[in-house]
Scaffold this active site. Sequence first.
Site, PDB file in Angstrom:
ATOM      1  N   TYR A 283       4.866  -6.279  17.060  1.00 31.87           N
ATOM      2  CA  TYR A 283       5.161  -5.383  15.948  1.00 31.87           C
ATOM      3  C   TYR A 283       5.894  -4.135  16.423  1.00 31.87           C
ATOM      4  O   TYR A 283       6.963  -3.777  15.906  1.00 31.87           O
ATOM      5  CB  TYR A 283       3.864  -5.019  15.233  1.00 31.87           C
ATOM      6  CG  TYR A 283       4.024  -3.967  14.162  1.00 31.87           C
ATOM      7  CD1 TYR A 283       4.734  -4.243  12.998  1.00 31.87           C
ATOM      8  CD2 TYR A 283       3.455  -2.703  14.304  1.00 31.87           C
ATOM      9  CE1 TYR A 283       4.886  -3.287  12.009  1.00 31.87           C
ATOM     10  CE2 TYR A 283       3.593  -1.744  13.327  1.00 31.87           C
ATOM     11  CZ  TYR A 283       4.311  -2.036  12.171  1.00 31.87           C
ATOM     12  OH  TYR A 283       4.452  -1.082  11.205  1.00 31.87           O
TER      13      TYR A 283
ATOM     14  N   ARG B  20       7.074 -11.271  -5.101  1.00 30.60           N
ATOM     15  CA  ARG B  20       6.823 -12.126  -6.263  1.00 30.60           C
ATOM     16  C   ARG B  20       6.657 -11.243  -7.487  1.00 30.60           C
ATOM     17  O   ARG B  20       6.108 -10.149  -7.415  1.00 30.60           O
ATOM     18  CB  ARG B  20       5.560 -12.979  -6.059  1.00 30.60           C
ATOM     19  CG  ARG B  20       5.738 -14.100  -5.035  1.00 30.60           C
ATOM     20  CD  ARG B  20       4.455 -14.913  -4.905  1.00 30.60           C
ATOM     21  NE  ARG B  20       3.419 -14.110  -4.268  1.00 30.60           N
ATOM     22  CZ  ARG B  20       3.243 -14.031  -2.947  1.00 30.60           C
ATOM     23  NH1 ARG B  20       4.049 -14.682  -2.136  1.00 30.60           N
ATOM     24  NH2 ARG B  20       2.278 -13.295  -2.442  1.00 30.60           N
TER      25      ARG B  20
ATOM     26  N   ALA C 220       9.169  -2.529   3.827  1.00 33.30           N
ATOM     27  CA  ALA C 220       8.692  -3.900   4.020  1.00 33.30           C
ATOM     28  C   ALA C 220       8.754  -4.290   5.489  1.00 33.30           C
ATOM     29  O   ALA C 220       9.721  -3.974   6.191  1.00 33.30           O
ATOM     30  CB  ALA C 220       9.533  -4.865   3.184  1.00 33.30           C
ATOM     31  N   ALA C 221       7.705  -4.959   5.953  1.00 29.68           N
ATOM     32  CA  ALA C 221       7.639  -5.362   7.358  1.00 29.68           C
ATOM     33  C   ALA C 221       6.619  -6.463   7.528  1.00 29.68           C
ATOM     34  O   ALA C 221       5.737  -6.664   6.683  1.00 29.68           O
ATOM     35  CB  ALA C 221       7.268  -4.169   8.247  1.00 29.68           C
ATOM     36  N   ARG C 222       6.730  -7.163   8.641  1.00 24.27           N
ATOM     37  CA  ARG C 222       5.730  -8.148   9.026  1.00 24.27           C
ATOM     38  C   ARG C 222       4.754  -7.463   9.979  1.00 24.27           C
ATOM     39  O   ARG C 222       5.129  -7.053  11.061  1.00 24.27           O
ATOM     40  CB  ARG C 222       6.384  -9.339   9.714  1.00 24.27           C
ATOM     41  CG  ARG C 222       5.426 -10.444  10.144  1.00 24.27           C
ATOM     42  CD  ARG C 222       4.748 -11.103   8.950  1.00 24.27           C
ATOM     43  NE  ARG C 222       5.705 -11.645   8.006  1.00 24.27           N
ATOM     44  CZ  ARG C 222       6.289 -12.835   8.120  1.00 24.27           C
ATOM     45  NH1 ARG C 222       6.015 -13.610   9.146  1.00 24.27           N
ATOM     46  NH2 ARG C 222       7.140 -13.246   7.204  1.00 24.27           N
TER      47      ARG C 222
ATOM     48  N   PHE D  25       0.822  -1.208   0.000  1.00 25.68           N
ATOM     49  CA  PHE D  25       0.000   0.000   0.000  1.00 25.68           C
ATOM     50  C   PHE D  25       0.858   1.261   0.000  1.00 25.68           C
ATOM     51  O   PHE D  25       0.760   2.111  -0.891  1.00 25.68           O
ATOM     52  CB  PHE D  25      -0.940  -0.072   1.212  1.00 25.68           C
ATOM     53  CG  PHE D  25      -1.487   1.239   1.690  1.00 25.68           C
ATOM     54  CD1 PHE D  25      -2.062   2.142   0.815  1.00 25.68           C
ATOM     55  CD2 PHE D  25      -1.437   1.561   3.044  1.00 25.68           C
ATOM     56  CE1 PHE D  25      -2.571   3.349   1.271  1.00 25.68           C
ATOM     57  CE2 PHE D  25      -1.948   2.762   3.506  1.00 25.68           C
ATOM     58  CZ  PHE D  25      -2.510   3.663   2.611  1.00 25.68           C
TER      59      PHE D  25
ATOM     60  N   GLY E 150     -24.170   2.365   4.745  1.00 25.96           N
ATOM     61  CA  GLY E 150     -25.139   2.918   5.681  1.00 25.96           C
ATOM     62  C   GLY E 150     -25.309   2.101   6.938  1.00 25.96           C
ATOM     63  O   GLY E 150     -26.375   2.143   7.578  1.00 25.96           O
TER      64      GLY E 150
ATOM     65  N   LYS F 131       9.936  -3.037  15.855  1.00 30.47           N
ATOM     66  CA  LYS F 131      10.316  -1.793  15.176  1.00 30.47           C
ATOM     67  C   LYS F 131      11.267  -0.961  16.049  1.00 30.47           C
ATOM     68  O   LYS F 131      12.241  -0.385  15.559  1.00 30.47           O
ATOM     69  CB  LYS F 131       9.065  -0.985  14.841  1.00 30.47           C
ATOM     70  CG  LYS F 131       8.255  -1.532  13.684  1.00 30.47           C
ATOM     71  CD  LYS F 131       8.949  -1.287  12.358  1.00 30.47           C
ATOM     72  CE  LYS F 131       8.043  -1.552  11.183  1.00 30.47           C
ATOM     73  NZ  LYS F 131       8.657  -1.207   9.877  1.00 30.47           N
TER      74      LYS F 131
ATOM     75  N   ASP G 288      11.688 -13.910   1.377  1.00 33.22           N
ATOM     76  CA  ASP G 288      11.103 -13.474   2.639  1.00 33.22           C
ATOM     77  C   ASP G 288      12.063 -12.579   3.419  1.00 33.22           C
ATOM     78  O   ASP G 288      13.270 -12.792   3.433  1.00 33.22           O
ATOM     79  CB  ASP G 288      10.749 -14.690   3.508  1.00 33.22           C
ATOM     80  CG  ASP G 288       9.585 -15.480   2.936  1.00 33.22           C
ATOM     81  OD1 ASP G 288       8.801 -14.890   2.171  1.00 33.22           O
ATOM     82  OD2 ASP G 288       9.463 -16.673   3.251  1.00 33.22           O
TER      83      ASP G 288
END
Length: 322
Positions: free
Chosen positions: A144, A33, A70-72, A11, A193, A148, A49
Amino acid sequence: MTTLVTGANGFMGNALCRRFLADGARVRGVVHRRREAIPDGLETVVVGDLGPDTDWRDALKGTETVIHLAARVHQADDASRAAWDDCHAANTLGTLRLARQAVEAGVKRFVFLSTIKVHGEETPNRPDHPGWNESDPPAPQGGYAVSKWLAEQALTRLADESGLEVVVMRPPLVYGAGVKANFLRLMQAVDRGVPLPLGAVHNRRSLVYSGNLAEAILLASRHPAAAGKCYLVSDGEPVSTPELIRSLAREFRRPARLLPVPPDWIAWLGGLFARKEAVNRLLGSLVVDDAVIRRELAWRPSRSLQEGLSATVNWYRQRSAS
């Protein structure tokens, strides 16, 4: 020289690569990929990976700057030992592996996308509290955020040893074209809605539009004053959850269906259905004070919060129509 962007198919990576290409820069995107969606005209290289044994040497050839996105992240709320180990291997050891090989390849600057979660999950819900800033002590929670923070410390040590110019960016929730997870689900609910029991919530949360963050990262990758610095970045317009929903509803041209359910009830239900972390993000406050990057790099967000939301809703409509 070329700028290397990891996570180019993600993203934020997609938005950043588009911004670099629009600027006429030479950028190479790392993807997992070959078939993954990437911006037109982007040079790509496939790397396996993210982890302590990843080989980045081919990707780093001829690069002067690395921007590591890039991160998990998918196990951020999972407290299991396996989840913590997974995040540590990818986000801490994997980042250090990339940075060390970058030093060997002669890379000058390394921009690391961290997270505001390094400071914790919430700020005091007071109008007089300007929010977290770079001088506030770290208090990461969960695999996470901890991974970091550990990566930030490892990069600082490597910079001291090698002279690598490390720049750390700590954004809050990022939204924009391609957004996923909770923000996408919120847009879907507003568009359909669906009545939302959040009308009685009185919190304040900072966000950052992906285009604004991309411009901040591009600036941090080039500005001489950014070397060795850590920056918090946001749109500069904290909003409550109900205000965010009303703003989205205006863009969708739909009524904001907000029910005034007491927040304590919502929190209790979130705990009952094992959704405590997600509910806390809807109810709690997390405000960013990004005065430092505005002062030192003269950065300003090019789009307001409402303009960013409008662009995101336009993307959502195009996505839904296709």
